[in-house]
Motif scaffolding. Structure first.
Motif, PDB file in Angstrom:
ATOM      1  N   GLN A  77      14.624  99.534 -16.632  1.00  0.00           N
ATOM      2  CA  GLN A  77      14.435  99.090 -15.256  1.00  0.00           C
ATOM      3  C   GLN A  77      15.603  98.190 -14.816  1.00  0.00           C
ATOM      4  O   GLN A  77      16.081  98.284 -13.688  1.00  0.00           O
ATOM      5  CB  GLN A  77      13.114  98.346 -15.116  1.00  0.00           C
ATOM      6  CG  GLN A  77      12.757  97.988 -13.707  1.00  0.00           C
ATOM      7  CD  GLN A  77      11.400  97.293 -13.623  1.00  0.00           C
ATOM      8  OE1 GLN A  77      10.885  96.793 -14.614  1.00  0.00           O
ATOM      9  NE2 GLN A  77      10.839  97.277 -12.439  1.00  0.00           N
ATOM     10  N   VAL A 122      18.574 100.371 -13.996  1.00  0.00           N
ATOM     11  CA  VAL A 122      18.426 100.988 -12.673  1.00  0.00           C
ATOM     12  C   VAL A 122      18.730  99.968 -11.586  1.00  0.00           C
ATOM     13  O   VAL A 122      19.431 100.265 -10.608  1.00  0.00           O
ATOM     14  CB  VAL A 122      17.006 101.588 -12.501  1.00  0.00           C
ATOM     15  CG1 VAL A 122      16.754 101.989 -11.056  1.00  0.00           C
ATOM     16  CG2 VAL A 122      16.818 102.766 -13.437  1.00  0.00           C
ATOM     17  N   ASP A 163      21.715 100.221  -8.763  1.00  0.00           N
ATOM     18  CA  ASP A 163      21.383 100.232  -7.341  1.00  0.00           C
ATOM     19  C   ASP A 163      21.794  98.958  -6.603  1.00  0.00           C
ATOM     20  O   ASP A 163      21.545  98.829  -5.405  1.00  0.00           O
ATOM     21  CB  ASP A 163      19.875 100.444  -7.152  1.00  0.00           C
ATOM     22  CG  ASP A 163      19.428 101.822  -7.605  1.00  0.00           C
ATOM     23  OD1 ASP A 163      20.287 102.717  -7.743  1.00  0.00           O
ATOM     24  OD2 ASP A 163      18.214 102.009  -7.826  1.00  0.00           O
TER      25      ASP A 163
END
Length: 96
Positions: free
Chosen positions: A34, A37, A41
């Motif tokens: 997580q 990611v 992003d």
């Protein structure tokens, strides 16, 4: 008879501890993924800095969890193996 029961109880506790550690490793890995990611992003300097902070923390947590699991796993294996000494493992050391 009591000794057998104690051994079964100890084996049961080792198994539950092992299952708990496996769950912790999986959770730490999910947190790390997580964080990866979030880093991918991230937009802007503040978000990148925060994502790096989270990623480093997640990596450290995963590393600590894996080390603890390895220590437990090796201790568990050592407890299950018969007595072993290094002297009995050396073969042909005197004849060389």
């Amino acid at each position: 008879m009591l000794k057998g029961r104690r051994e079964r109880l100890a084996a049961q506790q080792r198994k539950s501890e092992r299952e708990r550690l496996v769950d912790e490793v999986r959770l730490a890995e999910a947190e790390w993924r997580q964080a990866c990611v979030r880093f991918d992003d991230a937009l802007g300097a503040d978000q990148v800095d925060y994502a790096i902070y989270l990623l480093e923390a997640a990596e450290q947590k995963l590393d600590m969890t894996l080390r603890r699991a390895r220590m437990h796993w090796h201790a568990d294996l050592a407890a299950q193996l018969p007595e072993f000494s290094m002297e009995s493992a050396v073969v042909g050391s005197e004849g060389a």
